[in-house]
Write an enzyme that holds these catalytic residues in place. Structure first.
Site, PDB file in Angstrom:
ATOM      1  N   THR A 185       0.857  -1.191   0.000  1.00  0.00           N
ATOM      2  CA  THR A 185       0.000   0.000   0.000  1.00  0.00           C
ATOM      3  C   THR A 185       0.891   1.238   0.000  1.00  0.00           C
ATOM      4  OG1 THR A 185      -1.700  -1.152   1.268  1.00  0.00           O
ATOM      5  CG2 THR A 185      -1.845   1.248   1.174  1.00  0.00           C
ATOM      6  N   LYS A 234      -7.162   2.097  -2.981  1.00  0.00           N
ATOM      7  CA  LYS A 234      -6.778   1.487  -1.691  1.00  0.00           C
ATOM      8  C   LYS A 234      -6.752   2.535  -0.575  1.00  0.00           C
ATOM      9  CE  LYS A 234      -4.982  -1.245   1.358  1.00  0.00           C
ATOM     10  NZ  LYS A 234      -5.890  -2.109   2.111  1.00  0.00           N
ATOM     11  N   LYS A 253       0.012   5.440   8.328  1.00  0.00           N
ATOM     12  CA  LYS A 253       0.659   5.741   7.034  1.00  0.00           C
ATOM     13  C   LYS A 253      -0.396   5.922   5.944  1.00  0.00           C
ATOM     14  CE  LYS A 253       1.705   2.144   4.826  1.00  0.00           C
ATOM     15  NZ  LYS A 253       1.057   1.212   3.906  1.00  0.00           N
TER      16      LYS A 253
HETATM   17  N1  LIG Z   1      -1.458  -6.302   7.573  1.00  0.00           N
HETATM   18  C1  LIG Z   1      -2.553  -6.001   6.885  1.00  0.00           C
HETATM   19  O1  LIG Z   1      -3.681  -6.275   7.310  1.00  0.00           O
HETATM   20  C2  LIG Z   1      -2.457  -5.338   5.556  1.00  0.00           C
HETATM   21  C3  LIG Z   1      -1.345  -4.646   5.141  1.00  0.00           C
HETATM   22  N2  LIG Z   1      -1.330  -4.044   3.918  1.00  0.00           N
HETATM   23  C4  LIG Z   1      -0.167  -3.312   3.439  1.00  0.00           C
HETATM   24  O2  LIG Z   1       0.758  -4.293   3.007  1.00  0.00           O
HETATM   25  C5  LIG Z   1       2.088  -3.851   3.262  1.00  0.00           C
HETATM   26  C6  LIG Z   1       2.795  -4.860   4.156  1.00  0.00           C
HETATM   27  O3  LIG Z   1       2.030  -4.980   5.334  1.00  0.00           O
HETATM   28  P1  LIG Z   1       2.354  -6.065   6.458  1.00  0.00           P
HETATM   29  O4  LIG Z   1       2.765  -7.343   5.842  1.00  0.00           O
HETATM   30  O5  LIG Z   1       1.208  -6.019   7.391  1.00  0.00           O
HETATM   31  O6  LIG Z   1       3.587  -5.363   7.148  1.00  0.00           O
HETATM   32  P2  LIG Z   1       4.799  -5.942   7.974  1.00  0.00           P
HETATM   33  O7  LIG Z   1       5.261  -4.775   8.761  1.00  0.00           O
HETATM   34  O8  LIG Z   1       4.449  -7.205   8.650  1.00  0.00           O
HETATM   35  O9  LIG Z   1       5.871  -6.297   6.834  1.00  0.00           O
HETATM   36  C7  LIG Z   1       6.561  -5.295   6.164  1.00  0.00           C
HETATM   37  C8  LIG Z   1       7.534  -5.907   5.194  1.00  0.00           C
HETATM   38  O10 LIG Z   1       8.303  -4.836   4.607  1.00  0.00           O
HETATM   39  C9  LIG Z   1       9.681  -5.103   4.864  1.00  0.00           C
HETATM   40  N3  LIG Z   1      10.414  -3.851   5.026  1.00  0.00           N
HETATM   41  C10 LIG Z   1      10.088  -2.820   5.817  1.00  0.00           C
HETATM   42  N4  LIG Z   1      10.992  -1.827   5.694  1.00  0.00           N
HETATM   43  C11 LIG Z   1      11.906  -2.274   4.807  1.00  0.00           C
HETATM   44  C12 LIG Z   1      13.081  -1.711   4.262  1.00  0.00           C
HETATM   45  N5  LIG Z   1      13.496  -0.473   4.582  1.00  0.00           N
HETATM   46  N6  LIG Z   1      13.783  -2.437   3.372  1.00  0.00           N
HETATM   47  C13 LIG Z   1      13.368  -3.683   3.031  1.00  0.00           C
HETATM   48  N7  LIG Z   1      12.262  -4.270   3.507  1.00  0.00           N
HETATM   49  C14 LIG Z   1      11.542  -3.572   4.390  1.00  0.00           C
HETATM   50  C15 LIG Z   1       9.714  -5.947   6.109  1.00  0.00           C
HETATM   51  O11 LIG Z   1      10.952  -6.618   6.195  1.00  0.00           O
HETATM   52  P3  LIG Z   1      11.474  -7.167   7.626  1.00  0.00           P
HETATM   53  O12 LIG Z   1      10.793  -8.475   7.827  1.00  0.00           O
HETATM   54  O13 LIG Z   1      12.935  -7.274   7.438  1.00  0.00           O
HETATM   55  O14 LIG Z   1      11.087  -6.141   8.661  1.00  0.00           O
HETATM   56  C16 LIG Z   1       8.532  -6.862   5.832  1.00  0.00           C
HETATM   57  O15 LIG Z   1       8.873  -7.849   4.902  1.00  0.00           O
HETATM   58  C17 LIG Z   1       1.951  -2.456   3.873  1.00  0.00           C
HETATM   59  O16 LIG Z   1       2.060  -1.512   2.845  1.00  0.00           O
HETATM   60  C18 LIG Z   1       0.544  -2.474   4.458  1.00  0.00           C
HETATM   61  O17 LIG Z   1       0.006  -1.168   4.542  1.00  0.00           O
HETATM   62  C19 LIG Z   1      -2.371  -4.164   3.037  1.00  0.00           C
HETATM   63  C20 LIG Z   1      -3.491  -4.854   3.388  1.00  0.00           C
HETATM   64  C21 LIG Z   1      -3.648  -5.448   4.694  1.00  0.00           C
HETATM   65  O1  LIG Z   2      -4.631  -2.329   4.549  1.00  0.00           O
HETATM   66  C1  LIG Z   2      -5.203  -3.056   5.354  1.00  0.00           C
HETATM   67  C2  LIG Z   2      -6.570  -3.437   5.160  1.00  0.00           C
HETATM   68  C3  LIG Z   2      -7.103  -4.364   6.185  1.00  0.00           C
HETATM   69  C4  LIG Z   2      -8.442  -4.886   5.744  1.00  0.00           C
HETATM   70  O2  LIG Z   2      -8.865  -4.638   4.605  1.00  0.00           O
HETATM   71  O3  LIG Z   2      -9.044  -5.595   6.551  1.00  0.00           O
END
Ligand SMILES: NC(=O)C1=CN([C@@H]2O[C@H](COP(=O)(O)OP(=O)(O)OC[C@H]3O[C@@H](n4cnc5c(N)ncnc54)[C@H](OP(=O)(O)O)[C@@H]3O)[C@@H](O)[C@H]2O)C=CC1
Ligand SMILES: O=CCCC(=O)O
Length: 351
Positions: free
Chosen positions: A161, A236, A304
């Site tokens: 996102t 989104k 964010k």
């Molecule tokens: N969780 C949710 O319900 C949802 C999340 N999203 C979006 O999806 C994306 C990921 O979310 P989510 O999986 O929850 O987040 P997490 O915080 O669990 O994972 C983030 C990922 O990004 C990596 N990362 C962060 N900073 C860096 C960097 N500087 N360089 C390289 N890798 C980096 C992390 O690596 P490392 O493991 O090394 O920290 C990890 O793999 C976000 O944009 C979020 O807004 C969208 C829908 C739903």
């Molecule tokens: O970006 C996160 C969305 C979470 C949701 O759709 O439930």
């Protein structure tokens, strides 16, 4: 306003039509041939629903020439998404900044490459699920970034996102290599990611959308193609702006109900039976009433998304005062050390 109908063939090439008739035979009857008058007329929209999982298997992917799939970013969302690809029989190569998060996927059969560039070089299509605009740009365009391994015939699908400006920047870098680009942020959280029930909001190269459709069908229950790069991010951010405000308002309601002597669990039940019923309230309400916030969607990511939605609104001079106030509340929650808790922990900022 032209009507948009959900059908198997709307805006599809012949290849995609052939694929769609095999992948999407089960559009719910109540949608068939009916106008969806609330859909935007611009940009071009295509929506399709998941086929039976037996039809979104590795043979369909091989038919599309997508035998090797890369996955960058194995956090809360990326891990289960990559896992579903592996379980469906895809040849998956993973990379994550913290390498230990690759291990469970390697145990399931994934390959590993030591940099995003090497993943992209060894795969036909590479997905990225990263935290925020900064990490998405770095992993796509930075040193050893995916763009370094891209070339004509390959595709890059960013499912993080981020905002439209970020998508456009990544798209430019990827397309400069001759490869194709698709943004595909997802609606749906940890559980839908585990269950292959995400909703993809895609935009960019239509041909890549059609090629990766079988992969999206493994990870999700539906997918929208929204036109030019930036439209997926915009959709989104609008959705998550609404969600963040809903959660803040729900938090106020829970606390008010408690203060006036009502049982917050009864409030959750009342809401679940009425017009403002939402799965989010029913699933998170009971744990919020116990001050528990097991992380599905980290609060820092919700803040964010509000920040990015405010920027989007500013770019078109749209007032969004409720989202602006909500953003302040999430910032307060962050300042109380709640960044890595679930976003429902925003209620703590009101206590
Ligand atoms: N969780 C949710 O319900 C949802 C999340 N999203 C979006 O999806 C994306 C990921 O979310 P989510 O999986 O929850 O987040 P997490 O915080 O669990 O994972 C983030 C990922 O990004 C990596 N990362 C962060 N900073 C860096 C960097 N500087 N360089 C390289 N890798 C980096 C992390 O690596 P490392 O493991 O090394 O920290 C990890 O793999 C976000 O944009 C979020 O807004 C969208 C829908 C739903
Ligand atoms: O970006 C996160 C969305 C979470 C949701 O759709 O439930």
């Amino acid at each position: 306003m032209p009507m948009i109908r959900i059908s198997h063939s709307h805006h599809l090439s012949s290849t995609a039509m052939a694929m769609c008739s095999s992948f999407c035979p089960h559009i719910p009857n109540h949608f068939r041939g009916r106008p969806i008058s609330s859909f935007p007329t611009k940009p071009p929209l295509f929506v399709s629903f998941k086929a039976f999982s037996s039809q979104t298997d590795s043979s369909a992917i091989k038919d599309e020439g997508l035998t090797r799939v890369g996955f960058l970013g194995l956090g809360i969302m990326g891990s289960p998404m990559a896992q579903n690809l592996i379980k469906a029989g895809c040849d998956v190569t993973v990379w994550n900044r913290t390498k230990s998060k690759c291990d469970p996927l390697i145990s399931l059969g994934a390959k590993y490459e030591p940099s995003p560039a090497e993943v992209a070089a060894s795969c036909d299509v590479t997905f990225a699920m990263l935290a925020d605009p900064e990490s998405a740009v770095d992993i796509a365009c930075g040193k050893d970034g995916a763009a370094g391994g891209m070339s004509p015939g390959k595709g890059y699908v960013d499912v993080s996102t981020v905002d439209g400006t970020t998508c456009k920047l990544i798209s430019e870098h990827i397309k400069a290599t001759g490869a194709l680009f698709l943004e595909a942020p997802v609606s749906g959280s940890k559980k839908p990611a585990e269950d292959g029930q995400l909703i993809f909001l895609t935009a960019g190269d239509r041909s890549l959308y059609e090629m990766v459709a079988p992969l999206l069908d493994i990870m999700g229950k539906s997918k929208f193609f929204l036109g030019d790069v930036g439209n997926g991010a915009a959709m989104k951010l609008v959705v998550n702006m609404i969600m963040g405000s809903m959660m803040a308002s729900f938090s106020e309601g829970l606390l008010l109900s408690e203060k006036v002597g009502l049982d917050p669990n009864v409030l959750v039940e009342v809401i679940s039976q009425g017009a403002i019923s939402a799965p989010m309230f029913s699933t998170k309400g009971p744990s919020m009433a116990q001050s528990l916030y097991p992380t599905a969607f980290p609060l820092k990511h919700q803040q964010k998304d509000l920040r990015l939605a405010l920027k989007l609104a500013e770019s078109v001079s749209q007032p969004i005062p409720i989202a602006a106030a909500t953003n302040e509340l999430y910032k307060v929650a962050k300042s109380h050390g709640l960044s890595d808790q679930d976003f429902s922990a925003v209620i703590e900022a009101l206590k």
